[in-house]
Design an enzyme around this catalytic site. Structure first.
Site, PDB file in Angstrom:
ATOM      1  N   ASP A  57      -1.309  -0.089   6.093  1.00  0.00           N
ATOM      2  CA  ASP A  57      -1.690   0.527   7.508  1.00  0.00           C
ATOM      3  C   ASP A  57      -3.130   0.350   7.642  1.00  0.00           C
ATOM      4  O   ASP A  57      -3.731   0.572   8.743  1.00  0.00           O
ATOM      5  CB  ASP A  57      -1.359   1.889   7.238  1.00  0.00           C
ATOM      6  CG  ASP A  57      -2.234   2.626   6.454  1.00  0.00           C
ATOM      7  OD1 ASP A  57      -2.972   3.716   6.776  1.00  0.00           O
ATOM      8  OD2 ASP A  57      -2.083   2.502   5.204  1.00  0.00           O
ATOM      9  N   ASP A  64       0.811  -1.128   0.129  1.00  0.00           N
ATOM     10  CA  ASP A  64       0.022   0.139   0.118  1.00  0.00           C
ATOM     11  C   ASP A  64       0.804   1.261   0.191  1.00  0.00           C
ATOM     12  O   ASP A  64       2.045   1.100   0.400  1.00  0.00           O
ATOM     13  CB  ASP A  64      -0.892  -0.033   1.113  1.00  0.00           C
ATOM     14  CG  ASP A  64      -1.587   1.126   1.366  1.00  0.00           C
ATOM     15  OD1 ASP A  64      -2.415   1.635   0.439  1.00  0.00           O
ATOM     16  OD2 ASP A  64      -1.868   1.699   2.397  1.00  0.00           O
ATOM     17  N   ASP A 117       0.113   5.063   0.735  1.00  0.00           N
ATOM     18  CA  ASP A 117      -0.169   6.231   1.919  1.00  0.00           C
ATOM     19  C   ASP A 117       0.002   5.642   3.338  1.00  0.00           C
ATOM     20  O   ASP A 117      -0.808   4.814   3.614  1.00  0.00           O
ATOM     21  CB  ASP A 117      -1.702   6.835   1.581  1.00  0.00           C
ATOM     22  CG  ASP A 117      -1.662   7.576   0.270  1.00  0.00           C
ATOM     23  OD1 ASP A 117      -0.740   7.725  -0.553  1.00  0.00           O
ATOM     24  OD2 ASP A 117      -2.870   7.723   0.050  1.00  0.00           O
TER      25      ASP A 117
END
Length: 281
Positions: free
Chosen positions: A192, A18, A20
C-alpha cells in the site's frame, strides 16, 4: 484469477506481501497497543490515546527522514522490554485482535498463490515478535520483518539488528530469490505504500493495494494494477479450512521489537508538540 498451477519443471516463484493495510486493515503493532499497556510495557496512556489516529496517518505518509527519526525513538522506547513477555502478550491476543481485521481479498490471494504452487512471504517493517505469529495464522511460508538485538537477559538492548524498510525490503526479496531459487520475473508483490516501490519493482508482477497517494501516482505511471481491499473478515467465518497449519519452513528472515511501531506514537506526539502542527484525526 491467478495463472494456472506452475508445473514441476518451472522455476520456483513466490508472492511477497506487505502486511499493514495490505493484508490486514490496520497497523499490526498498533493493534496490540492496548494489550502492551495492560501488560505494563507502555505507561504513557495519554500519549497513546491522543496519538492513535494521527499515527495511522503518519504510517501511511511518513517520508524517509521522519521514518529515521521514528526508528531512533522506537529503539529507545523498547530498550529493556522482556522479549518473552511481548511474545506471550501477542500469543494471548492474536486471534482476538488480528483475525477480525484480515482482508478477505488478501486471504483469497494467498490461497490462490498457494494453489498455483507459489510460496507466500510476508515482508513487514513491524517487529518479528508480531509479524511471525501473524504469518503463521495466514499460512505464510516465510516472514521478513524488523528485528531488534536481544541481550543475554532476554530483553531488547535498544539496538536494531535489521530494519525491514524501503530498499532493505527489496534486498531481502532478492536474497530470498537467490537462496530459494525464485524467478523474480515471475513473482508477485503487493503493498500500500510508496516506500515499497523498490520491492514492487523487483518482481515481474507488482500490485498496489489500497495505495497511498504517492504510490497510486507511481502505479498509474508504471501501469501497475491497483487493487482495493475493503472486506475485513474472520478467517473461520470466511472459510473454516483456511486456518490450516503453516506450511513447512516459516522463516524469519529479519526483524524490530514487537513494540517497534508503537514507539512511533511517542515520537509523533512529541513532534506535534514541538511543531504545533495539527493533522487530521
Amino acid at each position: 484469477m491467478l495463472s494456472v498451477v506452475e508445473n514441476c519443471f518451472s522455476p520456483r516463484t513466490a508472492a511477497f506481501f506487505d502486511l499493514d493495510k495490505t493484508v490486514i486493515a490496520k497497523s499490526s503493532t498498533l493493534t496490540f497497543s492496548k494489550s502492551f499497556y495492560q501488560g505494563g510495557l507502555i505507561n504513557r496512556r495519554a500519549v497513546l490515546r491522543t496519538a492513535y489516529t494521527q499515527f495511522v496517518f503518519l504510517a501511511g505518509g511518513a517520508d524517509h527522514d521522519q521514518m529515521e527519526r521514528m526508528r531512533e525513538y522506537l529503539s529507545a522506547l523498547c530498550k529493556g522490554w522482556n522479549v518473552q513477555q511481548v511474545k506471550e502478550i501477542v500469543a494471548e491476543t492474536l486471534h482476538d485482535l488480528i483475525d477480525p481485521i484480515i482482508y478477505d481479498e488478501a486471504a483469497t490471494l494467498i490461497e490462490e498463490h498457494h494453489t498455483a504452487g507459489r510460496d507466500v512471504v510476508i515482508v513487514s517493517t513491524s517487529g518479528a515478535e508480531v509479524v511471525e505469529p501473524i504469518g503463521e495464522l495466514l499460512g505464510a511460508d516465510r516472514v521478513v520483518a524488523t528485528r531488534m538485538v536481544v541481550g543475554d537477559d532476554g530483553c531488547f538492548t535498544g539496538e536494531i539488528e535489521y530494519y525491514a524498510y524501503g530498499p532493505t525490503k527489496a534486498e531481502a526479496v532478492r536474497a530470498l530469490a537467490a537462496s530459494e531459487g525464485y524467478d523474480l520475473s515471475r513473482c508477485y508483490a503487493y503493498s500500500d505504500s510508496v516506500t515499497d516501490v523498490p520491492m514492487l519493482e523487483s518482481v515481474g508482477h507488482p500490485h498496489a493495494v489500497n495505495p497511498d497517494r504517492a504510490l497510486r501516482r507511481e502505479a498509474t505511471l508504471r501501469e501497475w494494477p491497483i487493487l482495493v481491499f475493503n472486506r475485513p473478515v474472520r478467517l473461520k467465518q470466511r472459510l473454516p479450512a483456511f486456518s490450516m497449519p503453516p506450511r513447512p519452513a516459516l522463516v524469519a528472515a529479519a526483524a524490530v521489537g514487537a513494540a517497534a511501531v508503537t514507539a512511533g506514537l511517542v515520537w509523533y506526539a512529541s513532534r506535534r508538540r514541538t511543531a504545533g502542527a495539527a493533522l487530521p484525526g
